[in-house]
Design a protein around this motif. Sequence first.
Motif, PDB file in Angstrom:
ATOM      1  N   GLU A 142       0.838  -1.194   0.000  1.00  0.00           N
ATOM      2  CA  GLU A 142       0.000   0.000   0.000  1.00  0.00           C
ATOM      3  C   GLU A 142       0.876   1.248   0.000  1.00  0.00           C
ATOM      4  O   GLU A 142       0.659   2.183  -0.777  1.00  0.00           O
ATOM      5  N   TYR A 143       1.906   1.292   0.862  1.00  0.00           N
ATOM      6  CA  TYR A 143       2.782   2.453   0.914  1.00  0.00           C
ATOM      7  C   TYR A 143       3.539   2.612  -0.398  1.00  0.00           C
ATOM      8  O   TYR A 143       3.695   3.726  -0.902  1.00  0.00           O
ATOM      9  N   ALA A 144       3.996   1.498  -0.962  1.00  0.00           N
ATOM     10  CA  ALA A 144       4.716   1.561  -2.232  1.00  0.00           C
ATOM     11  C   ALA A 144       3.828   2.176  -3.315  1.00  0.00           C
ATOM     12  O   ALA A 144       4.298   2.984  -4.119  1.00  0.00           O
ATOM     13  N   GLN A 145       2.544   1.824  -3.329  1.00  0.00           N
ATOM     14  CA  GLN A 145       1.637   2.419  -4.308  1.00  0.00           C
ATOM     15  C   GLN A 145       1.395   3.888  -3.996  1.00  0.00           C
ATOM     16  O   GLN A 145       1.287   4.704  -4.910  1.00  0.00           O
ATOM     17  N   LEU A 146       1.322   4.259  -2.724  1.00  0.00           N
ATOM     18  CA  LEU A 146       1.134   5.660  -2.352  1.00  0.00           C
ATOM     19  C   LEU A 146       2.328   6.511  -2.772  1.00  0.00           C
ATOM     20  O   LEU A 146       2.163   7.670  -3.134  1.00  0.00           O
TER      21      LEU A 146
END
Length: 193
Positions: A9-13
Amino acid sequence: MAKKDNFEEYAQLEEYISQEEISRIKSELLTCSEINTSLTGTIVELDKNFAKSILVTTNDMVVDDHGLIFDAFIFAAANYVAQAAINKEFSVVIGSKCFFYAPLKIGDVLELEARALFDETSKKRDVKVVGYTKEIKMFEATIQIVTTEEHIFKLKRPPLTAAKPAEDPNASAAATMANPEAMASALIASMGK
Protein backbone atom coordinates in the motif's frame (compact mmCIF):
# COMPACT_ATOMS: atom_id res chain seq x y z
CA MET A 1 0.21 -11.07 5.34
CA ALA A 2 -0.83 -7.73 6.84
CA LYS A 3 2.75 -6.44 6.84
CA LYS A 4 3.10 -7.24 3.15
CA ASP A 5 -0.19 -5.45 2.41
CA ASN A 6 0.95 -2.35 4.33
CA PHE A 7 4.26 -2.27 2.46
CA GLU A 8 2.53 -2.70 -0.91
CA GLU A 9 0.00 0.00 0.00
CA TYR A 10 2.78 2.45 0.91
CA ALA A 11 4.72 1.56 -2.23
CA GLN A 12 1.64 2.42 -4.31
CA LEU A 13 1.13 5.66 -2.35
CA GLU A 14 4.74 6.69 -3.10
CA GLU A 15 3.70 7.04 -6.76
CA TYR A 16 1.38 9.90 -5.72
CA ILE A 17 2.94 11.56 -2.68
CA SER A 18 6.04 11.55 -0.49
CA GLN A 19 6.00 10.59 3.18
CA GLU A 20 7.04 14.17 4.03
CA GLU A 21 4.06 15.58 2.13
CA ILE A 22 1.70 13.12 3.88
CA SER A 23 3.05 14.34 7.24
CA ARG A 24 2.62 18.00 6.24
CA ILE A 25 -0.98 17.47 5.11
CA LYS A 26 -1.81 15.45 8.22
CA SER A 27 -0.59 18.37 10.35
CA GLU A 28 -3.00 20.71 8.51
CA LEU A 29 -6.02 18.40 8.76
CA LEU A 30 -8.45 19.42 11.48
CA THR A 31 -11.00 16.69 10.82
CA CYS A 32 -11.04 12.93 11.48
CA SER A 33 -7.71 12.93 13.34
CA GLU A 34 -8.06 9.33 14.58
CA ILE A 35 -9.28 7.74 11.32
CA ASN A 36 -7.66 4.55 9.99
CA THR A 37 -6.39 5.75 6.61
CA SER A 38 -5.60 2.21 5.48
CA LEU A 39 -9.39 1.74 5.28
CA THR A 40 -10.46 5.24 4.18
CA GLY A 41 -7.62 6.44 1.97
CA THR A 42 -4.86 8.99 2.43
CA ILE A 43 -5.33 12.71 1.79
CA VAL A 44 -2.72 13.70 -0.80
CA GLU A 45 -3.86 17.28 -1.55
CA LEU A 46 -5.54 19.79 0.70
CA ASP A 47 -6.65 23.30 -0.13
CA LYS A 48 -9.52 25.65 0.69
CA ASN A 49 -12.76 23.79 -0.17
CA PHE A 50 -10.79 21.01 -1.91
CA ALA A 51 -9.22 17.69 -1.01
CA LYS A 52 -7.86 14.73 -2.95
CA SER A 53 -7.25 11.25 -1.59
CA ILE A 54 -5.88 7.90 -2.68
CA LEU A 55 -7.52 4.65 -1.56
CA VAL A 56 -5.42 1.55 -2.14
CA THR A 57 -7.71 -1.47 -1.90
CA THR A 58 -6.50 -4.31 0.34
CA ASN A 59 -7.42 -7.80 1.53
CA ASP A 60 -9.26 -6.29 4.51
CA MET A 61 -11.85 -4.79 2.12
CA VAL A 62 -12.63 -7.95 0.11
CA VAL A 63 -16.08 -9.58 0.33
CA ASP A 64 -15.63 -12.70 -1.82
CA ASP A 65 -13.11 -15.03 -3.42
CA HIS A 66 -13.13 -12.95 -6.63
CA GLY A 67 -11.51 -9.96 -4.87
CA LEU A 68 -14.60 -7.69 -4.95
CA ILE A 69 -14.21 -4.66 -2.68
CA PHE A 70 -17.13 -3.97 -0.32
CA ASP A 71 -18.74 -0.70 -1.46
CA ALA A 72 -18.91 0.67 2.10
CA PHE A 73 -15.14 1.23 1.96
CA ILE A 74 -15.59 3.36 -1.15
CA PHE A 75 -18.27 5.41 0.61
CA ALA A 76 -16.10 5.72 3.73
CA ALA A 77 -13.25 7.05 1.57
CA ALA A 78 -15.63 9.53 -0.09
CA ASN A 79 -16.94 10.64 3.29
CA TYR A 80 -13.39 11.20 4.58
CA VAL A 81 -12.24 13.23 1.56
CA ALA A 82 -15.48 15.27 1.71
CA GLN A 83 -14.87 16.14 5.35
CA ALA A 84 -11.25 17.00 4.52
CA ALA A 85 -12.44 19.44 1.82
CA ILE A 86 -14.37 21.31 4.52
CA ASN A 87 -11.63 20.67 7.10
CA LYS A 88 -13.46 21.72 10.24
CA GLU A 89 -12.73 20.03 13.54
CA PHE A 90 -16.36 19.10 14.19
CA SER A 91 -18.52 17.93 11.30
CA VAL A 92 -21.01 15.18 10.59
CA VAL A 93 -22.64 13.76 7.47
CA ILE A 94 -26.40 14.33 7.37
CA GLY A 95 -27.16 13.05 3.88
CA SER A 96 -25.75 11.78 0.63
CA LYS A 97 -26.65 10.81 -2.88
CA CYS A 98 -24.12 8.54 -4.48
CA PHE A 99 -23.60 6.44 -7.58
CA PHE A 100 -21.32 3.44 -7.95
CA TYR A 101 -20.56 3.16 -11.67
CA ALA A 102 -18.24 0.16 -11.51
CA PRO A 103 -16.94 -2.22 -8.85
CA LEU A 104 -13.44 -2.16 -7.44
CA LYS A 105 -11.23 -5.22 -7.00
CA ILE A 106 -8.29 -5.90 -4.74
CA GLY A 107 -5.24 -3.92 -5.81
CA ASP A 108 -7.22 -1.13 -7.48
CA VAL A 109 -6.24 2.44 -6.61
CA LEU A 110 -9.15 4.87 -6.30
CA GLU A 111 -8.41 8.59 -6.64
CA LEU A 112 -11.10 10.75 -5.05
CA GLU A 113 -11.50 14.52 -5.42
CA ALA A 114 -13.86 16.54 -3.24
CA ARG A 115 -15.01 20.10 -3.81
CA ALA A 116 -17.00 21.82 -1.09
CA LEU A 117 -19.80 24.02 -2.36
CA PHE A 118 -21.38 27.13 -0.83
CA ASP A 119 -19.80 29.71 1.43
CA GLU A 120 -17.38 28.27 3.97
CA THR A 121 -19.16 30.20 6.74
CA SER A 122 -22.31 28.13 6.19
CA LYS A 123 -23.00 25.41 8.80
CA LYS A 124 -24.51 23.09 6.15
CA ARG A 125 -22.37 22.32 3.12
CA ASP A 126 -22.69 20.15 0.05
CA VAL A 127 -19.52 18.43 -1.15
CA LYS A 128 -19.18 16.99 -4.63
CA VAL A 129 -16.97 13.87 -4.68
CA VAL A 130 -15.78 12.05 -7.81
CA GLY A 131 -13.65 8.90 -7.85
CA TYR A 132 -11.51 7.51 -10.68
CA THR A 133 -9.46 4.36 -11.22
CA LYS A 134 -7.09 4.58 -14.19
CA GLU A 135 -9.05 7.59 -15.51
CA ILE A 136 -12.35 5.64 -15.43
CA LYS A 137 -15.09 7.27 -13.36
CA MET A 138 -16.05 4.70 -10.71
CA PHE A 139 -17.97 6.78 -8.17
CA GLU A 140 -19.78 10.08 -7.80
CA ALA A 141 -21.58 11.62 -4.84
CA THR A 142 -22.95 14.73 -3.25
CA ILE A 143 -22.45 14.54 0.49
CA GLN A 144 -24.19 16.93 2.87
CA ILE A 145 -22.18 17.85 5.93
CA VAL A 146 -23.04 19.99 8.93
CA THR A 147 -20.27 21.66 10.91
CA THR A 148 -20.69 22.37 14.60
CA GLU A 149 -18.88 24.44 17.22
CA GLU A 150 -18.29 21.42 19.44
CA HIS A 151 -18.40 17.63 19.20
CA ILE A 152 -21.77 16.24 18.07
CA PHE A 153 -22.07 14.23 21.28
CA LYS A 154 -21.79 17.40 23.36
CA LEU A 155 -24.58 19.24 21.56
CA LYS A 156 -28.00 19.48 23.11
CA ARG A 157 -30.37 17.07 21.36
CA PRO A 158 -33.17 18.69 19.37
CA PRO A 159 -36.64 18.18 20.84
CA LEU A 160 -38.63 15.27 19.43
CA THR A 161 -41.56 17.64 18.92
CA ALA A 162 -39.90 18.64 15.64
CA ALA A 163 -41.22 15.41 14.19
CA LYS A 164 -44.81 14.88 13.10
CA PRO A 165 -46.54 12.61 15.65
CA ALA A 166 -47.84 9.26 14.46
CA GLU A 167 -51.56 9.30 13.70
CA ASP A 168 -52.13 5.79 15.03
CA PRO A 169 -51.61 5.76 18.82
CA ASN A 170 -50.81 2.04 18.61
CA ALA A 171 -48.03 2.58 16.03
CA SER A 172 -44.65 1.05 16.75
CA ALA A 173 -41.90 3.03 18.44
CA ALA A 174 -40.01 3.20 15.15
CA ALA A 175 -42.93 4.97 13.49
CA THR A 176 -42.93 7.68 16.17
CA MET A 177 -39.24 8.53 15.71
CA ALA A 178 -38.42 11.78 13.95
CA ASN A 179 -37.73 11.51 10.25
CA PRO A 180 -34.13 12.25 9.15
CA GLU A 181 -35.01 15.55 7.45
CA ALA A 182 -36.78 16.82 10.57
CA MET A 183 -33.84 15.76 12.74
CA ALA A 184 -31.33 17.50 10.45
CA SER A 185 -33.45 20.67 10.39
CA ALA A 186 -33.76 20.64 14.17
CA LEU A 187 -30.00 20.11 14.54
CA ILE A 188 -29.26 23.06 12.27
CA ALA A 189 -31.84 25.20 14.10
CA SER A 190 -30.33 24.30 17.49
CA MET A 191 -26.94 25.56 16.33
CA GLY A 192 -28.31 29.03 15.70
CA LYS A 193 -27.01 29.31 12.11
